[in-house]
Motif scaffolding. Structure first.
Motif, short mmCIF file in Angstrom:
data_model
loop_
_atom_site.label_atom_id
_atom_site.label_comp_id
_atom_site.label_asym_id
_atom_site.label_seq_id
_atom_site.Cartn_x
_atom_site.Cartn_y
_atom_site.Cartn_z
N GLY A 218 0.68 -1.37 0.21
CA GLY A 218 0.20 0.77 0.24
C GLY A 218 0.79 0.94 0.05
N ASP A 219 0.28 1.91 -0.46
CA ASP A 219 0.86 3.59 -0.40
C ASP A 219 1.20 4.53 0.34
OD1 ASP A 219 2.45 6.00 -1.12
OD2 ASP A 219 0.81 6.55 -2.68
N VAL A 220 2.00 4.72 1.52
CA VAL A 220 1.94 5.25 3.04
C VAL A 220 2.01 6.95 2.80
CG1 VAL A 220 1.58 3.08 4.29
CG2 VAL A 220 3.79 4.31 3.59
N THR A 221 2.66 7.40 1.25
CA THR A 221 3.55 8.04 1.37
C THR A 221 2.76 9.50 1.55
OG1 THR A 221 4.46 7.51 -0.58
CG2 THR A 221 4.28 9.71 -0.20
N GLY A 222 2.69 10.95 3.51
CA GLY A 222 2.45 11.77 3.49
C GLY A 222 0.84 11.47 4.25
N LYS A 223 1.09 9.83 4.58
CA LYS A 223 -0.32 9.56 5.58
C LYS A 223 0.75 9.25 6.75
CE LYS A 223 -3.02 8.42 2.38
NZ LYS A 223 -4.25 9.09 1.78
N ARG A 224 -0.23 10.25 7.90
CA ARG A 224 -0.28 9.12 9.39
C ARG A 224 -0.62 7.71 9.70
NH1 ARG A 224 -2.98 14.38 12.22
NH2 ARG A 224 -4.33 13.73 10.53
N CYS A 225 0.59 7.56 9.75
CA CYS A 225 0.06 5.90 10.11
C CYS A 225 0.00 5.72 11.24
CB CYS A 225 0.94 5.41 9.50
SG CYS A 225 1.52 5.31 7.56
N ILE A 226 -0.98 4.58 11.44
CA ILE A 226 -1.10 4.02 12.87
C ILE A 226 -1.47 2.34 12.42
CG2 ILE A 226 -3.06 3.84 14.46
CD1 ILE A 226 -4.90 6.58 13.79
N ILE A 227 -0.42 1.97 13.35
CA ILE A 227 0.07 1.00 13.71
C ILE A 227 -1.05 0.10 14.89
CG2 ILE A 227 1.24 -0.99 13.77
CD1 ILE A 227 3.98 0.43 13.25
N VAL A 228 -2.08 -0.78 14.46
CA VAL A 228 -2.63 -2.03 15.35
C VAL A 228 -2.75 -3.13 15.74
CG1 VAL A 228 -5.22 -2.29 15.60
CG2 VAL A 228 -5.01 0.02 14.30
N ASP A 229 -2.43 -3.69 16.56
CA ASP A 229 -2.09 -4.96 17.08
C ASP A 229 -1.95 -5.35 18.27
OD1 ASP A 229 -1.01 -7.61 16.71
OD2 ASP A 229 1.23 -7.11 16.48
N ASP A 230 -2.42 -5.90 18.59
CA ASP A 230 -3.14 -6.67 20.42
C ASP A 230 -1.56 -6.69 20.87
OD1 ASP A 230 -2.08 -9.70 18.92
OD2 ASP A 230 -3.55 -10.39 20.47
N ILE A 231 -1.03 -7.23 20.95
CA ILE A 231 0.40 -7.26 21.89
C ILE A 231 1.58 -6.66 21.49
CG2 ILE A 231 1.97 -9.04 23.09
CD1 ILE A 231 -0.66 -10.77 22.32
N CYS A 232 2.15 -6.62 22.35
CA CYS A 232 3.26 -5.36 22.13
C CYS A 232 4.46 -6.22 23.13
CB CYS A 232 3.06 -4.29 22.35
SG CYS A 232 6.08 -3.18 21.96
N ASP A 233 5.47 -6.74 23.19
CA ASP A 233 6.23 -7.85 24.01
C ASP A 233 7.89 -6.87 23.79
OD1 ASP A 233 6.97 -9.09 25.72
OD2 ASP A 233 6.91 -11.25 25.08
N THR A 234 8.24 -7.05 23.12
CA THR A 234 10.12 -6.51 23.52
C THR A 234 10.03 -5.59 21.61
OG1 THR A 234 10.67 -8.52 21.27
CG2 THR A 234 11.23 -8.00 23.91
N ALA A 235 9.13 -5.15 21.50
CA ALA A 235 8.13 -4.12 21.02
C ALA A 235 9.49 -3.77 19.28
CB ALA A 235 8.51 -2.43 21.68
N GLY A 236 10.52 -5.18 19.48
CA GLY A 236 11.29 -4.79 17.90
C GLY A 236 10.44 -5.39 16.80
N THR A 237 9.41 -5.72 16.59
CA THR A 237 8.95 -5.97 15.52
C THR A 237 8.13 -4.61 14.75
OG1 THR A 237 8.34 -8.29 15.60
CG2 THR A 237 6.46 -6.75 14.51
N LEU A 238 7.35 -4.05 16.17
CA LEU A 238 6.66 -2.74 15.95
C LEU A 238 7.65 -1.13 15.66
CD1 LEU A 238 3.92 -1.57 17.01
CD2 LEU A 238 4.38 -0.74 18.49
N CYS A 239 8.48 -1.70 16.32
CA CYS A 239 9.37 -0.46 15.88
C CYS A 239 10.26 0.15 14.70
CB CYS A 239 10.89 0.18 17.06
SG CYS A 239 10.43 -0.19 18.50
N LYS A 240 10.33 -1.93 14.49
CA LYS A 240 11.07 -1.87 12.68
C LYS A 240 9.62 -1.35 11.44
CE LYS A 240 13.76 -3.79 9.40
NZ LYS A 240 14.90 -2.71 8.94
#
Length: 335
Positions: A218-240
């Protein structure tokens, strides 16, 4: 349907602030004091768990408030032992209110000779005498089918939608992002609620805890992106994922995660990441480091859980809380 006598709340040690907040909200809704049952949940010297309930619970409609978060094994055993104590004390009905249901990530056999721990925990809960479970954002919805007792699974997306509409005044450039293909249904649900487009970050994982490759669909150029998930453990995937979105032209990245496990280096990673904000719920009792992090914010779940408990007690619909129109008045002035 005739109601049972007054609902009574009892809490383990996993998340006492949330339990206290739920009791206060129920008191507000009912116009009368609803407190936590006086009990002690302690440890012997060898760390065995001891439970003693100081109030009469015979014939009562009991609700045990206990997340099975870190330390997961201790908190799970507290839940089971409290249930056994109440059952042996002739409580009329026992409902487990588990804002964060631990062991849910092991919901199927992905390799040979591995357990399905979510099913094992479901069996243990039912055997302990619990007759109903109330939880929020199960890691996999099919876990409801692991139980032979009723399971009410609440969703954080209506609360998140209210918060997003309050925080992001101009929604024209907002895009919801799923951090993996498995979370598309959850992200799509939130995107529909706020009338925003959807994008996906496809990740290739070589082994647990390591991300080999990420691709934005998908094209995210110029977008304010909101990542949605149920669990954040060590946050490695999320930050990447946040870094990959910025590299692909996103103007900002925010995250809305239901259960902030946030173990190990998670808080440091989030603080130093390109994410402008991470919003979590209070389903897990946040340590001081999480509460003090400059770009982490916590939204309350007590209003929703308090109303759900009252609906169960009254024998009325819990699914009505899936609608923004229902939660709006409950959260008015809070978010």
């Amino acid at each position: 349907m005739p109601t049972l006598i007054e609902p009574k709340l009892i809490s383990g040690n996993a998340n006492l602030p949330l339990a206290t907040a739920i009791a206060k909200r129920m008191s507000l809704y009912r116009g009368m004091t609803v407190g936590l049952v006086n009990a002690r949940v302690e440890r012997f010297n060898d760390q065995e768990i001891f439970v003693e309930v100081y109030e009469n619970v015979r014939g009562e409609d009991m609700f045990i408030l206990q997340s099975t978060s870190n330390p997961a094994n201790d908190n799970l055993m507290e839940l089971l032992i409290m249930a056994d104590a109440l059952r042996r004390s002739s409580a009329a009905r026992i409902t487990a209110v588990i804002p964060y249901f631990g062991y849910a990530r092991q919901d199927r056999r992905t390799k040979a000779r591995t357990p399905i721990t979510a099913k094992l925990v479901a069996n243990m809960i039912a055997e302990a005498g619990i007759e109903r479970v109330l939880t929020m954002d199960l890691h996999a919805t099919q876990i409801q089918g692991f139980f032979d007792i009723p399971v009410d699974n609440l969703y954080a997306s209506p609360v998140f939608a209210l918060d997003i509409l309050n925080q992001f005044k101009d929604m024209s450039d907002v895009m919801v992002v799923s951090p993996d293909v498995g979370g598309v249904a959850r992200a799509r649900e939130l995107a529909k609620r706020i009338n925003a487009p959807l994008s996906i970050v496809d990740k290739r994982r070589e082994k647990a805890g390591e991300i080999a490759e990420m691709t934005v669909i998908g094209d995210v150029t110029g977008k304010r992106c909101i990542i949605v998930d149920d669990i954040c453990d060590t946050a490695g995937t999320l930050c990447k994922a946040a870094e990959v979105l910025i590299e692909n032209g996103a103007s900002e990245v925010h995250s809305y995660i239901t259960h902030g496990v946030l173990s190990g280096p998670a808080v440091e990673r989030i603080t130093n990441s390109v994410m402008k904000s991470l919003v979590i719920t209070d389903s897990i009792n946040a340590p001081e480091a999480v509460r003090n992090a400059p770009n982490i914010r916590i939204v309350p779940t007590a209003p929703m859980f308090a109303q759900a408990i009252l609906n169960i007690w009254n024998g009325t619909s819990v699914s009505s809380l899936f609608e923004t129109e229902t939660l709006g008045p409950i959260y008015e002035g809070i978010l």
